[in-house]
Design a protein around this motif. Structure first.
Motif, mmCIF file in Angstrom:
data_model
loop_
_atom_site.group_PDB
_atom_site.id
_atom_site.type_symbol
_atom_site.label_atom_id
_atom_site.label_comp_id
_atom_site.label_asym_id
_atom_site.label_seq_id
_atom_site.Cartn_x
_atom_site.Cartn_y
_atom_site.Cartn_z
ATOM 1 N N ASN A 84 0.846 -1.177 0.000
ATOM 2 C CA ASN A 84 0.000 0.000 0.000
ATOM 3 C C ASN A 84 0.887 1.233 0.000
ATOM 4 O OD1 ASN A 84 0.953 0.287 2.556
ATOM 5 N ND2 ASN A 84 -0.998 -0.024 3.584
ATOM 6 N N GLY A 159 -0.432 -5.409 -3.460
ATOM 7 C CA GLY A 159 -1.746 -5.982 -3.187
ATOM 8 C C GLY A 159 -1.796 -6.873 -1.970
ATOM 9 N N ILE A 160 -2.231 -8.109 -2.161
ATOM 10 C CA ILE A 160 -2.413 -9.035 -1.046
ATOM 11 C C ILE A 160 -1.077 -9.477 -0.443
ATOM 12 C CG2 ILE A 160 -4.603 -9.893 -1.975
ATOM 13 C CD1 ILE A 160 -3.141 -12.409 -2.878
ATOM 14 N N ASN A 191 -4.879 -7.417 -6.610
ATOM 15 C CA ASN A 191 -5.277 -6.198 -5.895
ATOM 16 C C ASN A 191 -4.164 -5.155 -5.857
ATOM 17 O OD1 ASN A 191 -7.760 -7.432 -5.312
ATOM 18 N ND2 ASN A 191 -6.993 -8.224 -3.359
#
Length: 273
Positions: A84, A159-160, A191
């Protein structure tokens, strides 16, 4: 060029006058923006990664609480991949962040390095960082004309796989790890994004860097630095994921008529710069 039915860009006297005709679409617009950005002014651009984070580990007993510092590194000593837009745990602020000893030395030496490299221009320095608090605190001691925090410079979104080292991804998500190893540049994390996605994200920032006529320092995660270095050194961008990025090192890019030259300074170790 006399035929106005053609698409063209005329640059007269090094940007003193620019004439654009029949410029439509994304690629012609990008080319035009690039031509409007380049200039022959000489100035340094410094690229570096944030100081390396430490981690407080508290061990409680009936009488004392001990705090130790350990590095947040992954396999092979590389910093964990970030997914993130923050490599600092949610809820922390600048006062909560600590660095390893070399990281502290690096960020305290950074202002001295800048002062020595550009003694007559230090008041015009522009500093760009990602929105990551780790990068923001790295430049805490720098005096600059402007400090700009922008999410455009945030690291690769995995992502994940957020916060996992390479070995942890291989263990928890072997299929994802295999696909990523097969094509590191184009593989998009679930993601998340790929290096190819990041190229589009960084496009406008690169053009902005080209426009500057004053010294610029860019403090970003290694995934972003890899792409920026490929651009300035005219390297195959698909090789970006394979570039080694040393810790606590500033890469100085100097503009010349033939392109950009580079020189590295290990601030946590070097005293001569």
């Amino acid at each position: 060029i006399e035929d106005d039915s053609l698409s063209y860009v005329k640059i007269i006297n090094l940007r003193s006058k620019i004439i654009c005709n029949a410029i439509y679409g994304h690629l012609p617009s990008v080319i035009t923006n690039f031509l409007m950005s380049v200039h022959v002014g000489v100035r340094p651009i410094w690229l570096t990664t944030p100081a390396q984070l430490g981690r407080r580990e508290q061990s409680n007993s009936t009488s004392t609480t001990t705090t130790t510092i350990s590095t947040t590194t992954g396999e092979g000593g590389t910093v964990h991949l970030s997914s993130n837009y923050s490599t600092v745990p949610t809820g922390q602020d600048l006062d909560d962040i600590i660095f390893v000893p070399d990281g502290e030395k690096f960020r305290s030496t950074l202002p001295i390095f800048v002062d020595k490299r550009i003694p007559s221009q230090k008041d015009s320095l522009v500093v760009f960082t990602s929105a990551d608090l780790q990068a923001v605190k790295t430049v805490e001691f720098l005096n600059a004309a402007r400090k700009v925090e922008t999410p455009v410079l945030n690291p690769l979104n995995t992502g994940i796989c957020y916060g996992l080292s390479k070995s942890e991804i291989a263990s928890k998500f072997p299929d994802i790890y295999r696909k990523w190893q097969e094509n590191r540049f184009y593989y998009r994390f679930p993601n998340g994004e790929s290096y190819a996605d990041m190229v589009g994200r960084l496009e406008s920032f690169v053009l902005q860097l080209e426009r500057f006529t004053v010294p610029v320092l860019v403090v970003v995660h290694e995934t972003v630095l890899q792409l920026l270095f490929c651009y300035f050194k005219s390297m195959d961008v698909e090789q970006a994921p394979l570039l080694h990025v040393p810790k606590h090192t500033v890469v100085e890019l100097a503009s010349t008529r033939g392109g950009w030259t580079d020189k590295s300074y290990q601030l946590a170790k070097d005293t001569q710069y």
